[in-house]
Design a protein around this motif. Structure first.
Motif, PDB file in Angstrom:
ATOM      1  N   GLY A 161     -10.252   4.315  -4.239  1.00  0.00           N
ATOM      2  CA  GLY A 161     -10.542   3.931  -2.862  1.00  0.00           C
ATOM      3  C   GLY A 161      -9.301   3.461  -2.137  1.00  0.00           C
ATOM      4  O   GLY A 161      -9.066   3.799  -0.972  1.00  0.00           O
ATOM      5  N   GLU A 162      -8.477   2.695  -2.836  1.00  0.00           N
ATOM      6  CA  GLU A 162      -7.242   2.216  -2.230  1.00  0.00           C
ATOM      7  C   GLU A 162      -6.332   3.397  -1.889  1.00  0.00           C
ATOM      8  O   GLU A 162      -5.743   3.459  -0.818  1.00  0.00           O
ATOM      9  N   GLU A 163      -6.269   4.342  -2.832  1.00  0.00           N
ATOM     10  CA  GLU A 163      -5.445   5.534  -2.592  1.00  0.00           C
ATOM     11  C   GLU A 163      -5.973   6.302  -1.371  1.00  0.00           C
ATOM     12  O   GLU A 163      -5.208   6.781  -0.543  1.00  0.00           O
ATOM     13  N   MET A 164      -7.300   6.394  -1.298  1.00  0.00           N
ATOM     14  CA  MET A 164      -7.899   7.097  -0.164  1.00  0.00           C
ATOM     15  C   MET A 164      -7.565   6.411   1.144  1.00  0.00           C
ATOM     16  O   MET A 164      -7.197   7.059   2.123  1.00  0.00           O
ATOM     17  N   ALA A 165      -7.715   5.080   1.153  1.00  0.00           N
ATOM     18  CA  ALA A 165      -7.423   4.328   2.372  1.00  0.00           C
ATOM     19  C   ALA A 165      -5.970   4.541   2.776  1.00  0.00           C
ATOM     20  O   ALA A 165      -5.648   4.683   3.948  1.00  0.00           O
ATOM     21  N   ASP A 166      -5.105   4.612   1.765  1.00  0.00           N
ATOM     22  CA  ASP A 166      -3.684   4.766   2.037  1.00  0.00           C
ATOM     23  C   ASP A 166      -3.358   6.150   2.585  1.00  0.00           C
ATOM     24  O   ASP A 166      -2.589   6.286   3.533  1.00  0.00           O
ATOM     25  N   VAL A 167      -3.955   7.178   1.975  1.00  0.00           N
ATOM     26  CA  VAL A 167      -3.728   8.533   2.490  1.00  0.00           C
ATOM     27  C   VAL A 167      -4.288   8.641   3.901  1.00  0.00           C
ATOM     28  O   VAL A 167      -3.685   9.253   4.785  1.00  0.00           O
ATOM     29  N   GLY A 168      -5.443   7.988   4.118  1.00  0.00           N
ATOM     30  CA  GLY A 168      -6.036   7.981   5.455  1.00  0.00           C
ATOM     31  C   GLY A 168      -5.086   7.359   6.475  1.00  0.00           C
ATOM     32  O   GLY A 168      -4.903   7.881   7.570  1.00  0.00           O
ATOM     33  N   LEU A 169      -4.447   6.272   6.070  1.00  0.00           N
ATOM     34  CA  LEU A 169      -3.496   5.592   6.946  1.00  0.00           C
ATOM     35  C   LEU A 169      -2.283   6.487   7.228  1.00  0.00           C
ATOM     36  O   LEU A 169      -1.847   6.626   8.371  1.00  0.00           O
TER      37      LEU A 169
ATOM     38  N   VAL B   3       2.491  -3.307  -6.834  1.00  0.00           N
ATOM     39  CA  VAL B   3       2.725  -3.434  -5.407  1.00  0.00           C
ATOM     40  C   VAL B   3       2.633  -2.048  -4.774  1.00  0.00           C
ATOM     41  O   VAL B   3       3.243  -1.100  -5.268  1.00  0.00           O
ATOM     42  N   ARG B   4       1.849  -1.936  -3.722  1.00  0.00           N
ATOM     43  CA  ARG B   4       1.794  -0.661  -3.017  1.00  0.00           C
ATOM     44  C   ARG B   4       2.602  -0.759  -1.730  1.00  0.00           C
ATOM     45  O   ARG B   4       2.456  -1.717  -0.972  1.00  0.00           O
ATOM     46  N   ILE B   5       3.470   0.226  -1.508  1.00  0.00           N
ATOM     47  CA  ILE B   5       4.067   0.388  -0.185  1.00  0.00           C
ATOM     48  C   ILE B   5       3.169   1.395   0.524  1.00  0.00           C
ATOM     49  O   ILE B   5       3.069   2.544   0.097  1.00  0.00           O
ATOM     50  N   SER B   6       2.500   0.963   1.566  1.00  0.00           N
ATOM     51  CA  SER B   6       1.547   1.830   2.263  1.00  0.00           C
ATOM     52  C   SER B   6       2.191   3.152   2.649  1.00  0.00           C
ATOM     53  O   SER B   6       3.345   3.174   3.064  1.00  0.00           O
ATOM     54  N   GLU B  87      -5.348  -7.251  15.103  1.00  0.00           N
ATOM     55  CA  GLU B  87      -5.487  -5.800  15.125  1.00  0.00           C
ATOM     56  C   GLU B  87      -4.339  -5.204  14.332  1.00  0.00           C
ATOM     57  O   GLU B  87      -3.748  -5.855  13.503  1.00  0.00           O
ATOM     58  N   GLY B  88      -4.026  -3.956  14.590  1.00  0.00           N
ATOM     59  CA  GLY B  88      -2.843  -3.421  13.936  1.00  0.00           C
ATOM     60  C   GLY B  88      -3.105  -2.172  13.133  1.00  0.00           C
ATOM     61  O   GLY B  88      -3.910  -1.338  13.503  1.00  0.00           O
ATOM     62  N   LEU B  89      -2.399  -2.077  12.012  1.00  0.00           N
ATOM     63  CA  LEU B  89      -2.390  -0.849  11.240  1.00  0.00           C
ATOM     64  C   LEU B  89      -3.775  -0.423  10.791  1.00  0.00           C
ATOM     65  O   LEU B  89      -4.155   0.724  10.870  1.00  0.00           O
ATOM     66  N   ILE B  90      -4.494  -1.389  10.273  1.00  0.00           N
ATOM     67  CA  ILE B  90      -5.779  -1.054   9.695  1.00  0.00           C
ATOM     68  C   ILE B  90      -6.871  -1.730  10.521  1.00  0.00           C
ATOM     69  O   ILE B  90      -6.893  -2.950  10.617  1.00  0.00           O
TER      70      ILE B  90
END
Lengths: 268, 92
Positions: A161-169, B3-6, B87-90
């Motif tokens: 889900g996190e990966e999906m949210a990230d690809v969506g972003l 850690v994830r870098i978006s 607000e913002g990115l997400i």
């Protein structure tokens, strides 16, 4: 999370968690999230296709502008050779505008290419995770009791889900940028439609307004130096060249032609 | 710690890196709140570089959620700011 009180990351993470909470009812986690995963994968493919379409459109426009730069350069030379410095200057001003536009198009196409690569990589990563999720859920179902399986599948699902949210972003950001580029490309097309880069000889009177705007857009110092360079190449010299210069060079051509014939006659 | 870098991916960092990460993260937020775009950009890029340097990319087949999620590397000052005003990115 030992000791980490970083606030920026906490804000982002809590927002993503909220997104996931909305999407996941633990009882339906399995099939629902798998369906969602497949759905998003389709969206990513569509997003990539959109980026490719935008890129092609910009590339077409780039080619058109390239042709126009060549054409306007030729026209400036012709005008100068005919002693019409004003017309030559106008052509160079337009060439200057077209070249500036061309540079920004180059940059945009480069950015789109980068986005396309990134999205393609994201799609592959997501596909790998979905595949992993599918096999993991079978293993979990076989190895654990129902209650435990539920917990473990939830964990795996929130990873995907996190990966999906990230690809969506990532996709959203790519599309936003593409939208901005479209807006700019449309603006250039309007300039074209207004005749900005058209054949100068087809311009009638009353185009003064466009000319004024062009002068503001293009850098006059660049135009001046290019004009000077062109003059030097054409050998028209500076100052009062004008028709006199054009006449002299036409005469020189005739002389050269006349001089050429006898020598050919001698050779044959 | 993961850690994830978006928009980029996940990195595995050791416990010894947590302090450095935390420090840069708080600095980024501080510059964001004090309204200094240049300071923010410099700090945020240092934060991203820190994660890339100290972290190992997490293999594709890992399904672990991240402990920390950072904004995308190309986040603008305005976006980061909006992030703290709700607000913002997400969205949401």
């Amino acid at each position: 999370m030992p000791g980490l009180s970083g606030r920026m990351s906490v804000v982002i993470k809590s927002k993503i968690s909220k997104l996931l909470d909305r999407a996941e009812d633990p009882a339906e986690t399995l099939e629902y999230s798998y369906q969602k995963q497949i759905e998003l994968l389709q969206n990513v493919k569509k997003g990539i296709a959109d980026v490719v379409t935008s890129k092609k459109r910009l590339q077409l426009q780039e080619q058109k502008l390239r042709d126009q730069v060549v054409k306007l350069d030729t026209q400036a030379r012709q005008a100068l050779a005919a002693g019409n410095e004003d017309l030559a200057r106008t052509a160079l001003e337009r060439k200057n505008v077209a070249q500036t536009e061309l540079q920004s198009l180059d940059t945009q196409i480069g950015q789109l290419e980068q986005q396309q690569e990134q999205l393609t990589a994201s799609e592959q990563k997501l596909r790998a995770k979905i595949e992993q999720f599918r096999s993991r859920k079978e293993v979990i179902k076989a190895q654990y009791s129902a209650a435990e399986a539920q917990v473990r599948i939830s964990e795996a699902a929130s990873g995907v889900g996190e990966e999906m949210a990230d690809v969506g972003l990532a996709m959203q950001r790519a599309l936003d940028k593409t939208e901005n580029m479209k807006a700019r490309a449309d603006a250039v097309q309007e300039l074209e439609a207004a005749g900005t880069f058209d054949d100068l000889t087809q311009l009638g009177p009353g185009e003064d307004d466009i000319d004024r705007q062009l002068r503001q857009l293009s850098s006059s110092s660049e135009v001046d130096s290019e004009l000077a360079k062109m003059k030097a190449e054409l050998g028209t010299g500076s100052g009062a060249a004008g028709e006199l210069g054009a006449g002299a060079s036409a005469g020189a051509e005739q002389e050269a032609g006349a001089g050429g014939q006898p020598s050919q006659g001698q050779a044959s | 710690m993961i850690v994830r870098i978006s928009t980029e991916g996940q990195y595995e960092l050791g416990d010894s890196d947590v302090e450095g990460l935390n420090e840069l993260d708080n600095k980024a937020v501080a510059s964001c709140e004090s309204g200094d775009p240049e300071e923010f950009n410099a700090t945020f890029q240092a934060l991203i570089a820190f994660v890339r340097e100290h972290g190992q990319p997490v293999p594709e087949e890992t399904l672990e959620p991240s402990d920390v999620i950072l904004p995308p590397p190309d986040v603008s000052f305005e976006e980061a700011r909006a992030e703290f005003s709700g607000e913002g990115l997400i969205p949401g």
